[in-house]
Scaffold this active site. Structure first.
Site, mmCIF file in Angstrom:
data_model
loop_
_atom_site.group_PDB
_atom_site.id
_atom_site.type_symbol
_atom_site.label_atom_id
_atom_site.label_comp_id
_atom_site.label_asym_id
_atom_site.label_seq_id
_atom_site.Cartn_x
_atom_site.Cartn_y
_atom_site.Cartn_z
ATOM 1 N N ASP A 1 0.828 -1.224 0.000
ATOM 2 C CA ASP A 1 0.000 0.000 0.000
ATOM 3 C C ASP A 1 0.852 1.260 0.000
ATOM 4 O O ASP A 1 0.358 2.355 -0.267
ATOM 5 C CB ASP A 1 -0.968 -0.005 1.202
ATOM 6 N N LYS B 1 9.210 -0.149 -5.053
ATOM 7 C CA LYS B 1 8.065 -1.057 -5.234
ATOM 8 C C LYS B 1 7.124 -0.500 -6.306
ATOM 9 O O LYS B 1 6.592 -1.253 -7.125
ATOM 10 C CB LYS B 1 7.298 -1.252 -3.916
HETATM 11 P P1 NAD Z 1 11.320 -9.775 4.460
HETATM 12 O O1 NAD Z 1 12.275 -8.630 4.463
HETATM 13 O O2 NAD Z 1 10.938 -10.418 5.736
HETATM 14 O O3 NAD Z 1 11.862 -10.939 3.503
HETATM 15 C C1 NAD Z 1 12.374 -10.686 2.233
HETATM 16 C C2 NAD Z 1 12.945 -11.986 1.703
HETATM 17 O O4 NAD Z 1 13.471 -11.754 0.380
HETATM 18 C C3 NAD Z 1 14.119 -12.523 2.544
HETATM 19 O O5 NAD Z 1 13.967 -13.905 2.745
HETATM 20 C C4 NAD Z 1 15.348 -12.235 1.686
HETATM 21 O O6 NAD Z 1 16.418 -13.150 1.880
HETATM 22 C C5 NAD Z 1 14.764 -12.340 0.274
HETATM 23 N N1 NAD Z 1 15.559 -11.561 -0.706
HETATM 24 C C6 NAD Z 1 15.933 -10.263 -0.602
HETATM 25 N N2 NAD Z 1 16.671 -9.920 -1.688
HETATM 26 C C7 NAD Z 1 16.717 -11.006 -2.490
HETATM 27 C C8 NAD Z 1 17.317 -11.281 -3.755
HETATM 28 N N3 NAD Z 1 18.009 -10.332 -4.420
HETATM 29 N N4 NAD Z 1 17.165 -12.504 -4.297
HETATM 30 C C9 NAD Z 1 16.468 -13.479 -3.635
HETATM 31 N N5 NAD Z 1 15.899 -13.281 -2.432
HETATM 32 C C10 NAD Z 1 16.019 -12.068 -1.864
HETATM 33 O O7 NAD Z 1 10.042 -9.244 3.670
HETATM 34 P P2 NAD Z 1 8.490 -9.375 3.990
HETATM 35 O O8 NAD Z 1 8.128 -8.383 5.019
HETATM 36 O O9 NAD Z 1 8.183 -10.795 4.180
HETATM 37 O O10 NAD Z 1 7.883 -8.862 2.595
HETATM 38 C C11 NAD Z 1 7.698 -9.755 1.513
HETATM 39 C C12 NAD Z 1 7.076 -9.007 0.352
HETATM 40 O O11 NAD Z 1 5.824 -8.434 0.755
HETATM 41 C C13 NAD Z 1 7.899 -7.827 -0.160
HETATM 42 O O12 NAD Z 1 7.800 -7.782 -1.561
HETATM 43 C C14 NAD Z 1 7.249 -6.607 0.471
HETATM 44 O O13 NAD Z 1 7.442 -5.460 -0.326
HETATM 45 C C15 NAD Z 1 5.806 -7.036 0.505
HETATM 46 N N6 NAD Z 1 4.979 -6.424 1.553
HETATM 47 C C16 NAD Z 1 5.384 -6.472 2.856
HETATM 48 C C17 NAD Z 1 4.557 -5.961 3.846
HETATM 49 C C18 NAD Z 1 4.933 -6.001 5.317
HETATM 50 O O14 NAD Z 1 4.202 -5.459 6.143
HETATM 51 N N7 NAD Z 1 6.024 -6.631 5.703
HETATM 52 C C19 NAD Z 1 3.318 -5.391 3.496
HETATM 53 C C20 NAD Z 1 2.958 -5.353 2.150
HETATM 54 C C21 NAD Z 1 3.786 -5.888 1.197
HETATM 55 O O1 DAU Z 2 2.339 -0.758 4.644
HETATM 56 C C1 DAU Z 2 3.039 -1.888 4.180
HETATM 57 C C2 DAU Z 2 4.494 -1.757 4.592
HETATM 58 O O2 DAU Z 2 4.521 -1.945 5.999
HETATM 59 C C3 DAU Z 2 5.422 -2.735 3.893
HETATM 60 O O3 DAU Z 2 5.426 -2.486 2.519
HETATM 61 C C4 DAU Z 2 6.851 -2.600 4.451
HETATM 62 O O4 DAU Z 2 7.699 -3.574 3.881
HETATM 63 C C5 DAU Z 2 6.802 -2.800 5.963
HETATM 64 O O5 DAU Z 2 8.086 -2.587 6.507
HETATM 65 C C6 DAU Z 2 5.794 -1.833 6.590
HETATM 66 O O6 DAU Z 2 6.263 -0.463 6.506
HETATM 67 P P1 DAU Z 2 6.085 0.571 7.721
HETATM 68 O O7 DAU Z 2 7.097 1.620 7.590
HETATM 69 O O8 DAU Z 2 4.671 0.974 7.880
HETATM 70 O O9 DAU Z 2 6.401 -0.448 8.942
HETATM 71 P P2 DAU Z 2 7.366 -0.340 10.221
HETATM 72 O O10 DAU Z 2 7.145 -1.592 10.982
HETATM 73 O O11 DAU Z 2 8.750 0.037 9.876
HETATM 74 O O12 DAU Z 2 6.695 0.870 11.003
HETATM 75 C C7 DAU Z 2 5.327 0.875 11.380
HETATM 76 C C8 DAU Z 2 5.020 2.232 11.989
HETATM 77 O O13 DAU Z 2 5.744 2.352 13.230
HETATM 78 C C9 DAU Z 2 5.492 3.393 11.136
HETATM 79 O O14 DAU Z 2 4.578 4.473 11.248
HETATM 80 C C10 DAU Z 2 6.833 3.786 11.729
HETATM 81 C C11 DAU Z 2 6.661 3.465 13.198
HETATM 82 N N1 DAU Z 2 7.893 3.035 13.893
HETATM 83 C C12 DAU Z 2 8.660 2.064 13.321
HETATM 84 C C13 DAU Z 2 9.807 1.631 13.941
HETATM 85 C C14 DAU Z 2 10.663 0.553 13.300
HETATM 86 C C15 DAU Z 2 8.225 3.586 15.116
HETATM 87 O O15 DAU Z 2 7.502 4.471 15.638
HETATM 88 N N2 DAU Z 2 9.363 3.169 15.729
HETATM 89 C C16 DAU Z 2 10.176 2.195 15.206
HETATM 90 O O16 DAU Z 2 11.238 1.854 15.800
#
Ligand code: NAD
Ligand code: DAU
Length: 339
Positions: free
Chosen positions: A124, A151
């Site tokens: 998002d 992204k």
């Molecule tokens: P993460 O950081 O936990 O994991 C990423 C994985 O990708 C790891 O296992 C890493 O080793 C692998 N990776 C990184 N670079 C690579 C490369 N060059 N080749 C092969 N593997 C590689 O990520 P996540 O939080 O699980 O997110 C997964 C996907 O979902 C991402 O595309 C992210 O943008 C998307 N996403 C995440 C969130 C969230 O809240 N975490 C929300 C919406 C979308």
């Molecule tokens: O919205 C989807 C995204 O959510 C994904 O695409 C990203 O990969 C994922 O990392 C996440 O991004 P955010 O920046 O929203 O998540 P994060 O956990 O880093 O932070 C959540 C909220 O908390 C954000 O408003 C920042 C705040 N924050 C984060 C950290 C790490 C703090 O206040 N203190 C902190 O130490």
């Protein structure tokens, strides 16, 4: 026996998806292509049956490795990415390489090898900050962090391969995920594990930023729905079941863990910090998707998981890379006032 390529399946959401997909689709075998960056952890998939899940260590930017892993796969679910916004603010280079070039390498291979459906997992954050209302799939992309920009670039690349090459692609854009196996740099696992250690949680700025929380298991189910029922070339938002300000989230976690408010330290804000994300998920709901998790249950279970799995997260927080990241992260980030 459909063979499915998952990229980034050692990461947080990827490993939750692989676990869910293996149990929900008993005929699938999964090839998991993952570079094992700091965020990729073989322990996340150690309990999965080797006969149905095979991890190949490799980089999605390397066409030869990708060809080898993708050969014979009819479906691709692409999670691999650099994902932490704060890291992208320090240095965006790995984000551009993996998130953009890596996606291009995968798309080219999918065309060459005749993949039947290719699902690109996005976020998002590509819509930017939404002061009011809800982002719809056709809205303009206005990414604000280098992570979000990388992204958005990958989303546009996926779109272009559909228009130009008729590639069989689908894109999903999900909100903030939570659940087991999330690397403890992201807000929720950092908060929970710091509170367990009676260490402070740094709250960025005024803590009034709004995030929408989606359990990783629900995200996995939604991806299966879109993969199997979505229309090619389309984008689907995947929102969570609960929206709140960071302050409210912190309060809930403190209460559930029985910890004092003094553990919350307001610090300087994240640069370019998006104030609010909110998704309109009408398109996904029309495919028949329903959430399984309400936030209260999901949050309680998540806290319990980190309590029960110290052996999973403690070594991650002790590792040299994690410690040096935090030194850079908080250098010059001064505490500001009280909560
Ligand atoms: P993460 O950081 O936990 O994991 C990423 C994985 O990708 C790891 O296992 C890493 O080793 C692998 N990776 C990184 N670079 C690579 C490369 N060059 N080749 C092969 N593997 C590689 O990520 P996540 O939080 O699980 O997110 C997964 C996907 O979902 C991402 O595309 C992210 O943008 C998307 N996403 C995440 C969130 C969230 O809240 N975490 C929300 C919406 C979308
Ligand atoms: O919205 C989807 C995204 O959510 C994904 O695409 C990203 O990969 C994922 O990392 C996440 O991004 P955010 O920046 O929203 O998540 P994060 O956990 O880093 O932070 C959540 C909220 O908390 C954000 O408003 C920042 C705040 N924050 C984060 C950290 C790490 C703090 O206040 N203190 C902190 O130490």
């Amino acid at each position: 026996m459909p063979k499915v390529l998952v990229t980034g399946g050692l990461g947080f959401i990827g490993s939750n998806f692989v676990r869910r997909a293996l149990s929900a689709r008993p005929s699938w075998t999964i090839v998991d292509l993952d570079k094992r960056t700091y965020a990729g952890n073989p322990a996340n998939v150690a309990d999965l049956p080797r006969s149905r899940h095979r991890w190949i260590k490799g980089d999605i930017c390397d066409p030869k490795t990708v060809d080898k892993a993708m050969r014979g796969c009819e479906l691709v679910v692409h999670f691999a990415a650099e994902t932490h916004v704060d890291r992208s603010i320090h240095d965006a280079s790995a984000f551009l390489r993996t998130n953009v070039v890596g996606t291009q390498v995968l798309l080219d291979a999918a065309l060459r090898l005749g993949v039947r459906r290719f699902l690109h997992v996005s976020t998002d954050e590509v819509y930017g900050s939404v002061p009011k209302g809800f982002s719809r799939e056709g809205d303009r992309l206005e990414p604000n962090s280098p992570y979000a920009a990388s992204k958005a670039a990958s989303d546009l690349l996926v779109r272009s391969y559909f228009v130009t090459h008729k590639a069989p692609v689908l894109t999903t854009r999900a909100s903030n995920n939570y659940g087991p196996y999330q690397y403890p740099e992201k807000a929720l696992p950092l908060m929970i594990t710091n509170f367990m250690e009676d260490k402070p949680f740094p709250m960025y700025g005024d803590g009034r930023q709004v995030r929408d929380w989606l359990h990783a298991a629900d995200h996995a189910r939604a991806i299966l729905t879109v993969l199997e029922k979505g229309a090619l070339g389309e984008v689907y938002n995947i929102g969570g079941s609960y929206t709140c300000q960071n302050r409210e989230l912190i309060e809930r976690v403190l209460k559930l863990m029985g910890k004092p408010r003094s553990l919350v330290v307001p610090v300087e804000d994240r640069k370019g910090h998006d104030r609010r994300y909110a998704l309109d998920c009408g398109k996904l709901l029309k495919l028949g998707f329903k959430h399984e998790y309400d936030f209260d249950k999901g949050l309680r279970e998540t806290i319990a998981w980190y309590r029960d799995n110290e052996r999973w997260w403690r070594p991650l927080k002790k590792a040299g890379g994690y410690r040096s990241y935090y030194k850079t992260q908080y250098k010059g980030r001064r505490p500001q006032g009280v909560v």
